[in-house]
Structures are given as structure tokens and as C-alpha cells.
Design a protein around this motif. Structure first.
Motif: not given
Length: 284
Positions: A201-207
Motif C-alpha cells: 500500500l502506498v499512502i500519501y497525504d492520508g490517501m
């Protein structure tokens, strides 16, 4: 075991939105690596999954039922290693793990010896925790998380402070456990995810920007990674992100990711690190 996050949003009292409408599904035989920069929401997600936080919106389900209604069941099947964890410095390694074993309701005293051997702590089991090195303390933290062979293992930066040989040892331990359990591994060490995880999973800025196999993520970066040699940084093209730079005889060799590669670059086979950085920089 089955774990589901459904349209989960987390907004702290300060107004900071840590997670924004994320959803994912996990079940047994899953080793999931979670990648993202600092502040992306990885630790918040882990705290939600252990019922340490209550989501602002959405729901988290364990085996089809609300997680918050099953806290006792969750804790009996959970192994958790937070990024910052406390140990009882006055206890020996064996005493501490025996205490953790008792808290988990494990009656078989052999479980302590088993986990000590598995984590390479046999020669330190009679040593007080205050006398351990940073890497040895990290191993104790991992040992308490895997004590009792939990069905859900959640690890936040577990290999920080470990030497390369120990990182390989614990990657193998986590991989073995993931054969019939859910293992979630949050880390900045992309190599650990590439070597061991079947899903990322790549998570960035809460997404969640990406949810799938490491190989598919790498495929998405094909044609967007390249190298070239320049005399100085002033020669860098616009809208690219430097992955690495190496001094060579005729200048500096750059490895970059970009949505549209400059014509003068030489195409390079992407790694998972390249693909991860391409994924988050493309979002920017």
C-alpha cells in the motif's frame, strides 16, 4: 481472520485530517507492506486497526463485525510493535517476555523460550534490558509482538536499528508468519517490502495511492526512470526528481524519475524504490 477498512476518515481534534476516505481488505496469508513519507497517515492507520483510535467516519471490521465491539477478541489475537515502544529496564529479557506472555494469557512457559530463540536473544535472556544495545532492544520489541503466534501482526518500523543480517532474519520470520496470518509492515526501508511483501500500500497525504503487488507497481514506473551524466546540478531538467547521484570521471551521473523523461536520458529498469517515488511525486 479478515480485516476490512471501509471509507475510513480520521480527523484529529486539532483539525488535521490524517486519513481521507480509505478502504482496503486483508485476510490470512497476506504480508502487506505500507509505504509513505512521514506524516502520510501510516501510524494513524495502524492505531485505528488496533482500536487505539476511533475513526471520525467509516468503519473497521474484524471478521465481518465492528472492530470496536470485539476489542477483547482483537487483543487476544494481536501482536503489535509501535514505532516508539517502552520496555521495563529493570527486568531481564526473559522476565519481560514472561510478563508479556502472562498478559496475553499464554500458559505454556515454553512459549517464552521459543520466542527468545527465534529472535536470537538466547545469550541475552538473563541480561537486564537497561544493559542492551539499541538493536538488541529492538529485537526484544519484536519478540514481545510475536509472542503467542498472533493471528494479526502489526509492525511499525520493526527493523530500524538492526544490522543487515538481522533485517534479513526478521524479514524471513515475518514472511513465515504471513503464510497463515495477516502481517502489516510499515517501513521506510523499501528493500524490506521488495524482499518480503506480496502486497504493498502506498499512502500519501492520508490517501491510498496504490494497492497491489510490488511487481505491478514497478511496471507502472517503466519508461519513467532514467539516467544521464551532467557537469553540475544546474543542468538538471525541470519536473524531475533525483533518486541518486554518483560522481563519475566526466561529471555527475543522475538517476531520476519523471512523468515525461527528457530526450537525453538513458532508460533504466525501475526498482520498487523508483516506482514508489514516482507514485508519490506524480501525486504532487
Amino acid at each position: 481472520m479478515q480485516l476490512d477498512a471501509e471509507n475510513v476518515t480520521m480527523i484529529y481534534p486539532s483539525g488535521k485530517k490524517a486519513l481521507a476516505d480509505i478502504s482496503f481488505h486483508a485476510q490470512d496469508n497476506g504480508f502487506i507492506g505500507i509505504l509513505g513519507p512521514n506524516g502520510a497517515g501510516k501510524t494513524t492507520l495502524m492505531k485505528l486497526l488496533i482500536a487505539g483510535l476511533i475513526p471520525t467516519k467509516g468503519k473497521i471490521m474484524l471478521n465481518g463485525k465492528p472492530l470496536l465491539s470485539q476489542e477483547k477478541k482483537l487483543k487476544s489475537q494481536l501482536g503489535y510493535l509501535p514505532q516508539s515502544f517502552g520496555l521495563y529496564d529493570e527486568l531481564t529479557v526473559w522476565q519481560f517476555l514472561d510478563y508479556i506472555s502472562a498478559l496475553k494469557g499464554i500458559k505454556d512457559r515454553k512459549a517464552v523460550e521459543k520466542v527468545i530463540e527465534k529472535t536470537g536473544l538466547t545469550e541475552y535472556k538473563k541480561v537486564r534490558i537497561r544493559n542492551l544495545s539499541g538493536g538488541q532492544r529492538q529485537r526484544v520489541g519484536i519478540a514481545q509482538a510475536i509472542t503467542g503466534d498472533p493471528q494479526l501482526l502489526i509492525l511499525d518500523e520493526p527493523t530500524v536499528g538492526l544490522d543487515p543480517e538481522e533485517r534479513v532474519r526478521f524479514r524471513n520470520i515475518f514472511s513465515d508468519m504471513a503464510q497463515d496470518k495477516i502481517v502489516l509492515l510499515s517501513t521506510h526501508i523499501v528493500e524490506d517490502v521488495q524482499a518480503a511483501c506480496s502486497r504493498v500500500l502506498v499512502i500519501y497525504d492520508g490517501m491510498i495511492l496504490y494497492d497491489g503487488s510490488p511487481s505491478d507497481l514497478i511496471c507502472k514506473a517503466k519508461g519513467h526512470v532514467g539516467t544521464f551524466t551532467a557537469a553540475s546540478e544546474r543542468d538538471l531538467p525541470d519536473k524531475c526528481h533525483v533518486i541518486s547521484k554518483i560522481n563519475v570521471s566526466d561529471g555527475i551521473q543522475y538517476r531520476i524519475v519523471a512523468h515525461q523523461m527528457p530526450f537525453f536520458t538513458q532508460d533504466a529498469e525501475p526498482t520498487l524504490e523508483d516506482a514508489y517515488l514516482y507514485c508519490i511525486h506524480r501525486e504532487e
